[in-house]
Design a protein around this motif. Structure first.
Motif, PDB file in Angstrom:
ATOM      1  N   VAL A 123      63.066  86.967  28.598  1.00  0.00           N
ATOM      2  CA  VAL A 123      64.086  87.731  27.967  1.00  0.00           C
ATOM      3  C   VAL A 123      63.940  88.783  29.284  1.00  0.00           C
ATOM      4  O   VAL A 123      62.931  89.145  29.208  1.00  0.00           O
ATOM      5  CB  VAL A 123      64.368  88.266  26.742  1.00  0.00           C
ATOM      6  N   LEU A 124      65.154  88.984  30.629  1.00  0.00           N
ATOM      7  CA  LEU A 124      65.272  90.284  30.812  1.00  0.00           C
ATOM      8  C   LEU A 124      66.463  90.864  30.277  1.00  0.00           C
ATOM      9  O   LEU A 124      67.651  91.397  29.835  1.00  0.00           O
ATOM     10  CB  LEU A 124      65.280  89.725  32.312  1.00  0.00           C
ATOM     11  N   ASP A 125      65.815  92.512  29.974  1.00  0.00           N
ATOM     12  CA  ASP A 125      67.013  93.907  29.427  1.00  0.00           C
ATOM     13  C   ASP A 125      67.368  94.526  30.884  1.00  0.00           C
ATOM     14  O   ASP A 125      65.940  95.028  31.505  1.00  0.00           O
ATOM     15  CB  ASP A 125      66.017  93.538  28.509  1.00  0.00           C
ATOM     16  N   CYS A 126      68.146  93.698  31.019  1.00  0.00           N
ATOM     17  CA  CYS A 126      69.297  94.673  32.193  1.00  0.00           C
ATOM     18  C   CYS A 126      70.497  95.267  31.909  1.00  0.00           C
ATOM     19  O   CYS A 126      70.965  95.578  32.077  1.00  0.00           O
ATOM     20  CB  CYS A 126      69.427  93.353  33.380  1.00  0.00           C
ATOM     21  N   SER A 127      70.165  95.608  30.417  1.00  0.00           N
ATOM     22  CA  SER A 127      71.379  96.657  29.934  1.00  0.00           C
ATOM     23  C   SER A 127      71.048  98.025  30.151  1.00  0.00           C
ATOM     24  O   SER A 127      70.013  98.853  30.183  1.00  0.00           O
ATOM     25  CB  SER A 127      71.579  96.853  28.503  1.00  0.00           C
ATOM     26  N   ASP A 128      72.173  98.841  30.045  1.00  0.00           N
ATOM     27  CA  ASP A 128      72.006  99.840  29.899  1.00  0.00           C
ATOM     28  C   ASP A 128      72.639 101.183  28.659  1.00  0.00           C
ATOM     29  O   ASP A 128      73.076 101.899  28.779  1.00  0.00           O
ATOM     30  CB  ASP A 128      73.532 100.152  31.318  1.00  0.00           C
ATOM     31  N   VAL A 136      67.715  93.510  21.594  1.00  0.00           N
ATOM     32  CA  VAL A 136      66.793  92.197  21.833  1.00  0.00           C
ATOM     33  C   VAL A 136      65.154  92.680  22.072  1.00  0.00           C
ATOM     34  O   VAL A 136      64.529  91.710  21.815  1.00  0.00           O
ATOM     35  CB  VAL A 136      66.632  92.873  24.362  1.00  0.00           C
ATOM     36  N   ASN A 137      64.581  94.174  22.008  1.00  0.00           N
ATOM     37  CA  ASN A 137      63.264  93.843  21.670  1.00  0.00           C
ATOM     38  C   ASN A 137      62.843  93.181  19.968  1.00  0.00           C
ATOM     39  O   ASN A 137      61.792  92.392  20.516  1.00  0.00           O
ATOM     40  CB  ASN A 137      62.243  95.384  21.452  1.00  0.00           C
ATOM     41  N   PRO A 146      58.062  86.959  25.225  1.00  0.00           N
ATOM     42  CA  PRO A 146      57.935  87.848  26.601  1.00  0.00           C
ATOM     43  C   PRO A 146      59.549  88.213  27.200  1.00  0.00           C
ATOM     44  O   PRO A 146      60.357  87.650  27.139  1.00  0.00           O
ATOM     45  CB  PRO A 146      57.058  87.364  27.900  1.00  0.00           C
ATOM     46  N   LEU A 147      59.643  89.745  27.147  1.00  0.00           N
ATOM     47  CA  LEU A 147      60.391  90.517  27.431  1.00  0.00           C
ATOM     48  C   LEU A 147      60.144  91.429  28.776  1.00  0.00           C
ATOM     49  O   LEU A 147      59.042  92.315  28.582  1.00  0.00           O
ATOM     50  CB  LEU A 147      60.654  91.341  26.259  1.00  0.00           C
TER      51      LEU A 147
END
Length: 251
Positions: A123-128, A136-137, A146-147
């Motif tokens: 997962v890639l957290d690209c939020s703001d 997400v975590n 994995p994050l």
């Protein structure tokens, strides 16, 4: 197997001994969730699609606004008013028609987020915003995925990797706790476009390293970027044994 077109498309990447044919096949078989298709998610999605990650799951409930175009490079002027997911799908399909794109056009609640995370390898957290990052975590810790987490505002950026499968890896909550009620967004504080491009590109690089299995990912390390002074700084981050998300009582 890779067909002739794929061998040609990814040839410069396959030439790297750290990738080779086996690594490219791992990318082709990988599934990745990108949460947020804004300033960070744009370069992440573009680079992972171009690199041949086989299945990209795209999550964003927002629509494209004219003010986004200064930094959200996966979108263009014709995308204004469209959902960010549909805009990104159009662009990514043009870049690489060989990959599969899965759309999440509505906000992910606890159950749908858990299902979305469980369906992918990374997962890639690209939020703001902090609440999304925390959610997400927690979903990644619960699913053992994995994050890769990035953030940027004004002229400062940061990046780290959290991997619950590694016993010494902290999680996002170990580092930031409950955050701050006074956090600012880019619409309030501003941000320079190339900075989010830099952080997003580094997120994409970390994802490729994790998926293929080469190099040293940023696990247990926080990379800080000072764009004003063109300086990079690295901090060591330890796992919090009493963390309310990844601590032993919650494992």
């Amino acid at each position: 197997m890779l067909n002739d077109q794929e061998l040609l498309r990814y040839s410069r990447q396959i030439l790297l001994q750290h990738v080779d044919i086996d690594g490219q096949l791992r990318l082709k078989e990988s599934r990745v969730l990108i949460v947020g298709l804004g300033g960070l998610g744009s370069p992440v999605a573009l680079y992972l699609a171009a690199a041949g990650v086989g299945e990209l799951h795209l999550a964003d409930f927002d629509t494209v606004d004219l003010t986004n175009l200064q930094r959200q490079i996966v979108h263009d002027t014709d995308s204004v008013g469209q959902t960010k997911v549909d805009s990104a799908i159009r662009r990514l399909s043009a870049i690489n028609p060989e990959i599969t794109l899965v759309a999440h056009r509505t906000a992910l609640d606890e159950d749908s987020l858990a299902a979305a995370v469980a369906a992918v390898d990374l997962v890639l957290d690209c939020s703001d915003n902090f609440s999304t990052r925390e959610a997400v975590n927690a979903a990644c810790v619960a699913a053992g995925k994995p994050l890769v987490s990035g953030a940027a505002i004004r002229l400062e950026g940061q990046l780290s990797v959290f991997d619950p499968c590694r016993p010494d890896s902290p999680c996002y909550h170990c580092l930031y706790g409950h955050g701050s009620e006074a956090e600012l967004t880019c619409s309030e504080a501003g941000v320079v476009g190339p900075l989010v491009g830099l952080v997003g590109s580094l997120q994409a690089l970390e994802a490729l390293k994790l998926l293929v299995g080469f190099g040293e990912p940023l696990v247990g390390r926080l990379l800080l970027i000072d764009a004003l002074g063109s300086r990079f700084r690295e901090l060591r981050v330890k796992r919090d044994p009493g963390c309310s998300v990844c601590g032993p009582k919650h494992a």
